[in-house]
Design a protein around this motif. Structure first.
Motif, short mmCIF file in Angstrom:
data_model
loop_
_atom_site.label_atom_id
_atom_site.label_comp_id
_atom_site.label_asym_id
_atom_site.label_seq_id
_atom_site.Cartn_x
_atom_site.Cartn_y
_atom_site.Cartn_z
N ARG A 242 -7.69 64.07 -7.16
CA ARG A 242 -6.98 62.87 -7.59
C ARG A 242 -5.69 62.72 -6.79
N ALA A 243 -5.24 61.48 -6.68
CA ALA A 243 -3.98 61.16 -6.01
C ALA A 243 -3.13 60.33 -6.97
N HIS A 244 -1.83 60.30 -6.73
CA HIS A 244 -0.89 59.55 -7.56
C HIS A 244 -0.44 58.32 -6.76
N ARG A 245 -1.14 57.20 -6.97
CA ARG A 245 -0.85 55.98 -6.23
C ARG A 245 0.29 55.21 -6.91
N LEU A 246 1.23 54.74 -6.10
CA LEU A 246 2.35 53.94 -6.61
C LEU A 246 1.93 52.48 -6.67
N ARG A 247 2.16 51.88 -7.82
CA ARG A 247 1.90 50.45 -8.00
C ARG A 247 3.11 49.67 -7.48
N VAL B 171 3.20 54.84 -11.60
CA VAL B 171 2.24 55.71 -10.91
C VAL B 171 0.92 55.68 -11.66
N GLU B 172 -0.18 55.56 -10.91
CA GLU B 172 -1.51 55.63 -11.50
C GLU B 172 -2.30 56.74 -10.82
N GLY B 173 -3.00 57.53 -11.61
CA GLY B 173 -3.87 58.55 -11.06
C GLY B 173 -5.19 57.94 -10.65
N VAL B 174 -5.60 58.18 -9.40
CA VAL B 174 -6.86 57.63 -8.90
C VAL B 174 -7.64 58.73 -8.18
N PRO B 175 -8.97 58.64 -8.17
CA PRO B 175 -9.75 59.58 -7.36
C PRO B 175 -9.37 59.43 -5.89
N VAL B 176 -9.33 60.51 -5.16
CA VAL B 176 -8.92 60.43 -3.75
C VAL B 176 -9.83 59.53 -2.94
N GLU B 177 -11.07 59.35 -3.38
CA GLU B 177 -12.00 58.48 -2.66
C GLU B 177 -11.55 57.02 -2.69
N GLU B 178 -10.68 56.66 -3.64
CA GLU B 178 -10.19 55.28 -3.75
C GLU B 178 -8.94 55.02 -2.91
N VAL B 179 -8.36 56.05 -2.32
CA VAL B 179 -7.16 55.88 -1.51
C VAL B 179 -7.53 55.24 -0.18
N ARG B 180 -6.78 54.22 0.21
CA ARG B 180 -6.99 53.51 1.46
C ARG B 180 -5.72 53.54 2.30
N ALA B 181 -5.88 53.33 3.60
CA ALA B 181 -4.73 53.25 4.49
C ALA B 181 -3.78 52.18 3.98
N GLY B 182 -2.50 52.50 3.96
CA GLY B 182 -1.48 51.58 3.47
C GLY B 182 -1.06 51.87 2.04
N ASP B 183 -1.87 52.60 1.28
CA ASP B 183 -1.47 52.97 -0.07
C ASP B 183 -0.26 53.89 -0.02
N ARG B 184 0.61 53.74 -0.99
CA ARG B 184 1.77 54.63 -1.11
C ARG B 184 1.48 55.60 -2.24
N LEU B 185 1.58 56.89 -1.93
CA LEU B 185 1.23 57.95 -2.88
C LEU B 185 2.43 58.82 -3.17
#
Length: 128
Positions: A35-40, A45-59
């Motif tokens: 999981r990663a901690h993506r910044l909205r 902060v929202e926890g998301v599976p790492v498979e959902e992380v895309r270039a440009g996301d701030r973690l």
């Protein structure tokens, strides 16, 4: 007969050498974050599976966490310039943590030291 002995000995040495490499690779995969901690945009902060992380996301990468993707160090958790020690020994063999500053490119799989920071993803988990 001698050729057969040499070939057999070579195969045995190859199997012996492959064992530690398999163990090291398995250990690296076992510690890969799930999981990663993506910044909205609102800063939450929202926890998301790492498979959902895309270039440009701030973690948000917290202390003692493994970096989930390749990226650029954007800032400290609260903003501003930051210097963070990352342990990349499992990736590079470097025996000591390396200090990275805002704007530095960092690799997934490195272990964060004691300070949270914001990572701007430059690749998805599959491409890291």
């Amino acid at each position: 007969m001698l050729v057969c002995l040499i070939l057999t000995g070579g195969e045995a040495l190859e199997d012996y050498a492959a064992g530690p490499a398999r163990r090291d690779l398995s250990a690296l995969l076992d510690r890969a974050p799930q999981r990663a901690h993506r910044l909205r945009p609102d800063g939450s902060v929202e926890g998301v599976p790492v498979e959902e992380v895309r270039a440009g996301d701030r973690l948000l990468v917290r202390p003692a966490e493994v970096l989930p993707v390749d990226g650029i160090m954007a800032s400290a958790g609260g903003g501003g310039e930051v210097a963070v020690d990352l342990d990349g020994s499992s990736l590079t063999g470097e025996s000591l943590p390396v200090t990275h500053r805002t704007g530095s490119a960092v690799m997934s799989g490195a272990l964060n030291g004691t300070r949270a920071f914001v990572l701007e993803a430059t690749a998805s988990a599959a491409d890291s």
